[in-house]
Design an enzyme around this catalytic site. Structure first.
Site, mmCIF file in Angstrom:
data_model
loop_
_atom_site.group_PDB
_atom_site.id
_atom_site.type_symbol
_atom_site.label_atom_id
_atom_site.label_comp_id
_atom_site.label_asym_id
_atom_site.label_seq_id
_atom_site.Cartn_x
_atom_site.Cartn_y
_atom_site.Cartn_z
ATOM 1 N N LYS A 78 10.711 -51.787 -25.746
ATOM 2 C CA LYS A 78 11.714 -52.689 -25.170
ATOM 3 C C LYS A 78 13.078 -52.230 -25.657
ATOM 4 O O LYS A 78 13.219 -51.805 -26.817
ATOM 5 C CB LYS A 78 11.391 -54.103 -25.656
ATOM 6 C CG LYS A 78 12.257 -55.212 -25.098
ATOM 7 C CD LYS A 78 11.753 -56.576 -25.618
ATOM 8 C CE LYS A 78 12.511 -57.742 -25.010
ATOM 9 N NZ LYS A 78 12.004 -59.055 -25.486
ATOM 10 N N SER A 153 10.791 -62.241 -21.675
ATOM 11 C CA SER A 153 11.815 -61.252 -21.434
ATOM 12 C C SER A 153 11.309 -59.804 -21.516
ATOM 13 O O SER A 153 11.953 -58.901 -20.984
ATOM 14 C CB SER A 153 12.957 -61.415 -22.443
ATOM 15 O OG SER A 153 12.489 -61.174 -23.756
ATOM 16 N N SER A 177 8.061 -64.283 -24.962
ATOM 17 C CA SER A 177 8.440 -63.039 -24.282
ATOM 18 C C SER A 177 7.462 -61.887 -24.376
ATOM 19 O O SER A 177 7.620 -60.910 -23.653
ATOM 20 C CB SER A 177 9.785 -62.561 -24.803
ATOM 21 O OG SER A 177 10.793 -63.234 -24.125
HETATM 22 N N1 GLN Z 1 11.976 -67.387 -22.006
HETATM 23 C C1 GLN Z 1 12.391 -67.788 -23.304
HETATM 24 C C2 GLN Z 1 13.903 -67.743 -23.388
HETATM 25 O O1 GLN Z 1 14.477 -67.517 -22.411
HETATM 26 C C3 GLN Z 1 11.772 -66.915 -24.345
HETATM 27 C C4 GLN Z 1 12.397 -65.588 -24.409
HETATM 28 C C5 GLN Z 1 11.860 -64.752 -25.541
HETATM 29 O O2 GLN Z 1 10.787 -65.006 -26.067
HETATM 30 N N2 GLN Z 1 12.662 -63.792 -25.949
HETATM 31 O O3 GLN Z 1 14.487 -67.927 -24.390
#
Ligand code: GLN
Length: 485
Positions: A78, A153, A177
């Site tokens: 990532k 994400s 994420s």
């Molecule tokens: N979807 C969640 C957010 O927008 C989690 C994102 C993540 O785990 N980085 O914060």
């Protein structure tokens, strides 16, 4: 089976017998990226030249007999992991030209073992999102259906596995994420306990929640990757100094006597029928494997999303203060004063969702609202944590859905942030509690999209969820299904 579609352990076996070389495997992945990534957009940066060099170095290492399970394995990261000399953007315009001077510890550990880096993967900007649509480098598409989101994400990290571009990847999980994109793309995703893996060199979103973890094709690979990256790091004061077990040791089918909790708050009416039937089937499979089921309650589940969006945004507003155009990253041209330079840099560099979060977080931390929002959220977080600890007095693992629906369509939730936030309802509580969980393939929707199940473990109970995940995987075929691209 194509070279780019092998698991780590399968490829390792072929490298070991010298049936194939790391250069061949790396070339196969690079060609596959070439052939598919125009459609998927999983990669922000492909590091073809350095990948081939690293693969050649791995081949000499193998020839010398200095081989490790990860030597010569083509991986991708990532774009939130700092990679020395390789552009690291966090999918933001503000870091579009940022090249870090050092490596993240987790990547450094994989690199030391001879892993090969194929490139850097797309994600939601600063890891804020559930769909991989907020990237400044365009949305990533779900390889199972290009009209759908891959989840977020770490959407690129999941899509690259499903599109057979990389053997395994690393993601980060602040509120789901790793697990949610793994579920939407039909791969395995493991979020370790807070403190299990170093976050040194990982761009911070919400520091009390962020955790690094592997995304892989099967459970054995997740165990191998976790074993490689886990453990204390003097450079991350939140990494815990406790022994790293051999996570592959518990890979055996039997679950006799294992108690699995089913939280009533997660089996709700609004659950998508395909998700519900995947869960029903999973419960039957686990019963056949000898597990015992216990009904449990996690009574504060309803407050988790609200609590998370106060704590995560508060921490983000503080963490993102460093992007001011002074030391690194984008700087607005032609600003007339320092204050104007800060304002313009941030106005130009950050996307809409990131700005929204900074504003919410700044508001929650401002004097007069701090007690009512931030402190209150911290108290609720403690209650959520206690819910889990209490549940784990009577069960070994907890089984839940990962997401309330399979992957949704690109554009479906971008106009309504609250709908997007609610899609993380089953993953967020785990981050607030700081414990570990994983997502493994467990079904398919009527439209042919993958559906994952979530196994939640006790703090530092990764070996237990890996064991439960492996038993399920051995008894089912879901992990063998492939996206057709
Ligand atoms: N979807 C969640 C957010 O927008 C989690 C994102 C993540 O785990 N980085 O914060």
């Amino acid at each position: 089976m194509e070279l780019f579609d092998l698991t780590i352990h399968e490829l390792h076996a072929k490298l070991k017998t010298k049936e194939i070389s790391s250069v061949e495997a790396t070339k196969a992945c690079l060609q596959r990226i070439e052939a598919t990534d125009e459609r998927v957009n999983a990669f922000i940066t492909v590091t073809a030249d350095s990948a081939l060099q690293a693969a050649a170095a791995a081949d000499s290492r193998i020839a010398r007999g200095e081989m490790d399970l990860l030597t010569g394995i083509p991986l991708a990261l990532k774009d939130i992991f700092l990679t020395k000399g390789i552009r690291t953007t966090c999918a933001s315009k503000i870091l579009a030209d940022f090249t870090p001077p050092y490596d993240a510890t987790s990547w450094g550990r994989l690199q030391q073992r001879g892993a090969v880096l194929l490139g850097k993967l797309n994600q939601d900007e600063f890891a804020m999102g559930s769909s991989c649509e907020s990237s400044a480098f365009g949305a990533t598409r779900n390889p199972w259906n290009l009209e759908c989101i891959p989840g977020g994400s770490s959407g690129g990290s999941a899509a690259a596995i499903a599109a057979q571009q990389a053997i395994a990847t690393l993601g980060t999980d602040t509120g789901g994420s790793i697990r949610q994109p793994a579920s939407h793309c039909g791969c395995v995703g493991l979020k370790p306990t807070y403190g299990r893996v170093s976050r040194y060199g990982v761009i911070a979103y919400a520091s009390s929640l962020d955790q690094v973890g592997p995304m892989t094709r099967d459970v054995r690979d997740a165990a191998i990757m976790l074993g490689a990256i886990a453990g204390h790091d003097p450079l991350d004061s939140t990494s815990v100094d406790c022994a790293v077990p051999d996570y592959t040791a518990g890979l055996q089918g039997d679950l006799k006597g294992v108690k699995i909790g089913l939280p009533k708050e997660y089996y709700i009416d609004g659950l998508d029928p395909d998700v519900k039937s995947a869960m029903d089937r999973a419960i039957a499979t686990y019963r056949a494997l000898g597990a015992e089921f216990v009904d449990i309650s996690l009574p504060n589940t309803d407050y988790a999303v609200a609590c998370y969006y106060l704590i995560a945004t508060a921490e983000a507003s503080s963490n993102l203060a460093r992007y001011d155009g002074v030391r690194f990253g984008h700087r607005a041209a032609d600003a007339k004063s320092l204050a104007e330079m800060y304002r313009q840099t941030r106005a130009e560099g950050f996307g809409t969702e990131v700005k929204r979060r900074i504003m919410i977080g700044t508001y929650a931390l401002s004097s007069g609202y701090y007690d009512a929002y931030y402190i209150k959220a911290q108290k609720v977080r403690t209650l959520i944590m206690q819910d889990f600890l209490k549940a784990f007095e009577s069960v070994d693992v907890i089984l839940t859905p990962v997401a309330p629906t399979p992957a949704f369509k690109v554009g479906e939730k971008t106009a309504d942030p609250l709908q997007m936030y609610l899609s993380d309802i089953f993953t967020i509580p785990v981050n607030l509690a700081g414990t570990c969980a994983m997502s493994i393939p467990a079904g398919s929707s009527a439209a042919g999209l993958p559906i994952g199940l979530q196994l939640i473990g006790k703090p530092f109970g990764e070996a237990e969820i890996i064991r439960a995940a492996y038993a399920f995987e051995q008894a089912t075929e879901w992990h063998r299904q492939k996206a057709q691209l």
